[in-house]
Design a protein around this motif. Structure first.
Motif, short mmCIF file in Angstrom:
data_model
loop_
_atom_site.label_atom_id
_atom_site.label_comp_id
_atom_site.label_asym_id
_atom_site.label_seq_id
_atom_site.Cartn_x
_atom_site.Cartn_y
_atom_site.Cartn_z
N ARG A 1 -28.52 3.69 -0.93
CA ARG A 1 -28.53 2.45 -0.14
C ARG A 1 -27.42 2.43 0.89
NH1 ARG A 1 -27.94 -2.23 -4.22
NH2 ARG A 1 -26.50 -0.66 -4.95
N GLY A 2 -27.75 1.95 2.08
CA GLY A 2 -26.72 1.79 3.11
C GLY A 2 -26.44 3.05 3.86
N TYR B 1 -26.57 -3.57 6.31
CA TYR B 1 -25.57 -2.66 5.75
C TYR B 1 -24.61 -2.26 6.88
CZ TYR B 1 -27.98 -2.20 1.31
OH TYR B 1 -28.52 -2.46 0.08
N PRO C 1 -19.85 3.90 -7.36
CA PRO C 1 -21.18 3.76 -6.75
C PRO C 1 -21.36 4.65 -5.52
CG PRO C 1 -20.26 1.60 -7.22
CD PRO C 1 -19.17 2.59 -7.48
N GLN C 2 -20.28 4.86 -4.76
CA GLN C 2 -20.40 5.73 -3.59
C GLN C 2 -20.38 7.19 -3.99
OE1 GLN C 2 -18.21 4.55 0.04
NE2 GLN C 2 -17.41 2.88 -1.20
N GLY D 1 -9.94 5.55 2.54
CA GLY D 1 -9.91 4.21 3.11
C GLY D 1 -10.61 3.18 2.23
N GLN D 2 -11.61 3.65 1.46
CA GLN D 2 -12.34 2.73 0.58
C GLN D 2 -11.42 2.19 -0.51
OE1 GLN D 2 -15.72 1.74 0.71
NE2 GLN D 2 -15.37 2.45 2.78
N PHE E 1 -8.23 -2.67 8.82
CA PHE E 1 -7.88 -1.27 9.07
C PHE E 1 -8.47 -0.76 10.38
CE2 PHE E 1 -7.85 -2.04 4.56
CZ PHE E 1 -6.73 -1.37 4.09
N GLU F 1 -8.17 2.07 -0.34
CA GLU F 1 -7.16 1.23 0.29
C GLU F 1 -7.70 -0.16 0.60
OE1 GLU F 1 -5.56 3.14 3.71
OE2 GLU F 1 -4.29 4.47 2.51
N ALA F 2 -8.93 -0.21 1.12
CA ALA F 2 -9.51 -1.50 1.45
C ALA F 2 -9.64 -2.36 0.19
CB ALA F 2 -10.88 -1.32 2.11
N ALA F 3 -10.12 -1.76 -0.90
CA ALA F 3 -10.28 -2.50 -2.15
C ALA F 3 -8.92 -2.95 -2.66
CB ALA F 3 -10.98 -1.64 -3.19
N ARG G 1 -16.55 -0.58 -9.05
CA ARG G 1 -17.40 -1.28 -8.08
C ARG G 1 -17.47 -0.58 -6.72
NH1 ARG G 1 -21.03 -4.77 -9.01
NH2 ARG G 1 -20.61 -5.67 -6.98
N ILE G 2 -16.39 0.13 -6.36
CA ILE G 2 -16.33 0.69 -5.00
C ILE G 2 -16.46 2.21 -5.01
CG2 ILE G 2 -14.98 0.79 -2.87
CD1 ILE G 2 -15.89 -2.06 -3.73
N PRO H 1 -7.12 -1.18 -10.02
CA PRO H 1 -7.66 0.18 -9.96
C PRO H 1 -8.99 0.37 -10.71
CG PRO H 1 -5.32 0.23 -10.40
CD PRO H 1 -5.71 -1.21 -10.42
N ARG I 1 -23.75 9.06 -4.89
CA ARG I 1 -24.61 9.75 -3.93
C ARG I 1 -24.35 11.25 -3.96
NH1 ARG I 1 -23.65 7.95 1.43
NH2 ARG I 1 -24.85 9.78 1.97
N LEU J 1 0.86 -1.19 0.00
CA LEU J 1 0.00 0.00 0.00
C LEU J 1 0.89 1.23 0.00
CD1 LEU J 1 -3.05 -0.50 2.40
CD2 LEU J 1 -3.02 -0.42 -0.09
N LEU K 1 -11.30 -1.85 -11.48
CA LEU K 1 -12.38 -2.55 -10.77
C LEU K 1 -12.78 -1.78 -9.52
CD1 LEU K 1 -14.07 -5.20 -10.78
CD2 LEU K 1 -12.34 -6.19 -9.30
N PHE L 1 -17.37 -1.57 2.74
CA PHE L 1 -17.99 -0.84 1.63
C PHE L 1 -19.43 -0.51 2.03
CE2 PHE L 1 -15.00 -3.86 -0.68
CZ PHE L 1 -13.95 -2.95 -0.62
N PRO L 2 -19.74 0.75 2.28
CA PRO L 2 -21.03 1.10 2.88
C PRO L 2 -22.23 0.88 1.96
CG PRO L 2 -19.82 3.08 2.29
CD PRO L 2 -18.89 1.92 2.07
N HIS L 3 -21.99 0.80 0.64
CA HIS L 3 -23.10 0.63 -0.28
C HIS L 3 -23.42 -0.85 -0.52
CE1 HIS L 3 -19.41 0.30 -2.47
NE2 HIS L 3 -19.99 -0.02 -3.59
N ASN M 1 -13.25 0.39 7.14
CA ASN M 1 -13.32 0.55 5.69
C ASN M 1 -14.18 -0.49 5.00
OD1 ASN M 1 -11.62 2.66 6.11
ND2 ASN M 1 -9.80 1.68 5.26
#
Lengths: 254, 303
Positions: free
Chosen positions: B266-267, A147, B189-190, B167-168, A97, B170-172, B185-186, B179, B193, A54, B181, A103-105, A101
């Motif tokens: 959503r979420g 969720y 979509p966020q 962080g999103q 983490f 990084e998590a992916a 996907r991550i 990158p 909003r 990372l 994908l 994925f909220p959606h 982290n």
């Protein structure tokens, strides 16, 4: 004797002029649990993030299972490889983490099956079956369709652990997994991590939870100012530290 | 005074007498406006009725819809690409897109439309094809509207992408997602909003902006109305016909926008109901069931 799973030799890393890792050496054998402790700014999180690339490193050598994560050795030079290739190697390293982290959606189940299906091209049913088993293992079998925002911090972190495990990694990295949690929620996450350690998972954990280090770690590494000051068994480091800096740090946190 | 066990007390919500006075004032003004619209014969409502569903007007409406849809689709796709390039670590890509956004936002759309329409004066031949064949009012309109829109979309999408927590990504990445994908996907979509509400406004604004292309003689809604009143001198009723259709189309788009917002929310913890809907729900009870359905399920799971 088999080669260590993780091996760091003279790892250096700078952010601009600020050298945060100054020649780090350590190794972790398969099945070992290693805790990285030390004051904030000591470079322990950066060290952890270098292991799965990372963060890039500026010098030295870092291998996981013999692979230079993010690099290829040609002649005497480590060449940074493409992001896509680095991704393939990362699938074997799970990471958890501080801020979860998730994925909220996506629902909890979707969080767990996303990477296995999209990255490892697993069949949906296979991925879902393993995800369900993992959720049971972390005690959240009832939360499949929730969720992330509907869960408590402790529950979210347990989902995050399950999500990392869904890729069937051979190494798990934890970056202060309990630091963002309310005190009463720390226990449930520590318990999941203890179970994981007992099951033989190789783990590198950056933590301030000395009780976890004492109970689960095979080895504790104390870092300060980008250097490893001291390492040894939990008993040696936490009970009889030789170094003055280790002593003064422990006096403040214990 | 408190009752000893707290049981005997009634809770009375605060009253809002000023709101009722406000409602009365609004009602009176509305009534006056409607009264004048009905009684003032110069509105020529009979002429409005005569043209409202006439063939040329309906064709104009269709053209307006086509222009809006096509230029929005192209503008959105191109704008999204521009936004991604703008955030790219490659300095050439991000610099070039920066210049694009500057040029297309810094010149009036009307000027751009006229320039595209007169492109033939600059390049009589484009890739071996005569510019007069290539640049029709239609292609000039699409070029002008879409390229202009792309610059605005790029800024909206860029802001949306930046609104997603690092962080999103990084998590992916830590899960081994490449990158592209991760973006698809991550992150996107966020980002949606944050992107959908302003983009909804952009679509509505585009619907009305298409009327600008009347200057290059493309028979969309406004141009059609103008053509008719140039002949019949019934200026006001035909402008009202155009107004009516813009209102209807905008209303439809507003409904679509709120549906999309809910879909991409959503979420997220949030209340969807507007203050007016909530007011009606508590004061009539009839809205409660319809509005409460989806949201209620979520809160139950929370426990």
């Amino acid at each position: 004797m088999t080669a260590p799973l993780v091996q760091a030799k003279g790892v250096r890393k700078s952010f601009g002029r600020n050298e945060v890792l100054k020649s780090i050496d350590f190794s972790v054998n398969a099945g070992q649990v290693v805790c990285l402790i030390g004051p904030s700014g000591s470079g322990k999180s950066t060290m952890l993030r270098c292991i799965n690339h990372l963060e890039s490193i500026d010098g030295g050598e870092l291998t996981v299972d013999g692979d230079h994560v993010g690099y290829q050795l040609r002649g005497n030079v480590l060449h940074e490889i493409s992001e896509a290739e680095a991704c393939r190697r990362r699938t074997e390293i799970g990471m958890v983490f501080q801020q979860f982290n998730l994925f909220p959606h996506m629902t909890v189940m979707e969080n767990l099956i996303e990477a296995p299906i999209r990255v490892k091209k697993e069949r949906r049913e296979v991925a879902k079956e393993r995800a369900a088993a993992l959720l049971t293992r972390v005690g959240l079998e009832g939360k499949t369709n929730a969720y992330p925002r509907q869960l408590s911090g402790g529950q979210q972190q347990r989902v995050a652990i399950a999500r990392a495990l869904a890729m069937q990694p051979k190494l798990m990295l934890f970056d202060e997994p309990t630091s963002a949690l309310d005190p009463e929620l720390v226990g449930e996450v520590i318990q999941v991590m203890n179970d994981l350690a007992t099951s033989g998972m190789t783990m590198i954990v950056v933590t301030h939870e000395m009780e976890f280090a004492r109970a689960a770690a095979d080895s504790v590494i104390f870092m300060a100012d980008g250097r490893i000051i001291e390492q040894g068994s939990p008993n040696e480091i936490l009970n009889n530290p030789h170094n003055e800096r280790t002593r003064s740090f422990l006096a403040r946190v214990l | 005074m408190t009752s000893p066990d707290g049981d005997g007390l009634r809770v009375r919500p605060r009253r809002h007498p000023l709101r009722w006075i406000g409602a009365a004032v609004v009602f009176l003004i509305t009534a006056a406006v409607v009264f004048s619209m009905v009684t003032n014969s110069r509105f020529e409502w009979d002429v409005v009725g005569q043209y409202l569903f006439s063939r040329p007007i309906l064709l104009g409406v269709l053209t307006t819809i086509e222009l809006t849809v096509i230029s929005m689709v192209i503008g959105t796709l191109l704008g999204t690409l521009l936004a991604i390039w703008r955030l790219s670590p490659n300095p050439v890509l991000s610099g070039a897109t920066g210049i694009y956004v500057w040029v297309f936002r810094a010149t009036p759309l009307l000027v751009q439309l006229l320039l595209w329409y007169n492109l033939g004066a600059l390049y009589p031949q484009i890739l071996g094809i005569s510019a007069n064949d290539l640049i029709t009012p239609w292609t000039a309109a699409i070029l002008g509207l879409a390229l202009h829109q792309a610059a605005y979309t790029a800024e909206i999408v860029r802001a949306g992408l930046l609104s997603v927590d690092t962080g999103q990504r990084e998590a992916a990445t830590a899960l081994g997602m490449p990158p592209t994908l991760t973006l698809r996907r991550i992150i996107l979509p966020q980002a949606m909003r944050a992107i959908i509400p302003p983009m909804g406004n952009e679509v509505i604004s585009m619907l009305k902006t298409t009327s600008l292309v009347s200057v290059i003689a493309l028979p969309e809604l406004l141009n059609t109305a103008q053509t008719i009143y140039a002949r019949t001198y019934q200026t006001i009723p035909l402008l009202l016909v155009a107004t009516f259709w813009y209102l209807v189309l905008t209303a439809l788009l507003t409904v679509l926008q709120s549906v999309l917002e809910r879909r991409f929310g959503r979420g997220a913890t949030r209340r969807t109901a507007s203050p007016l809907v909530e007011f009606l729900a508590t004061h009539t009870g009839s809205f409660a069931a319809a509005q409460g359905g989806r949201g209620k399920k979520r809160t139950e799971q929370h426990s």
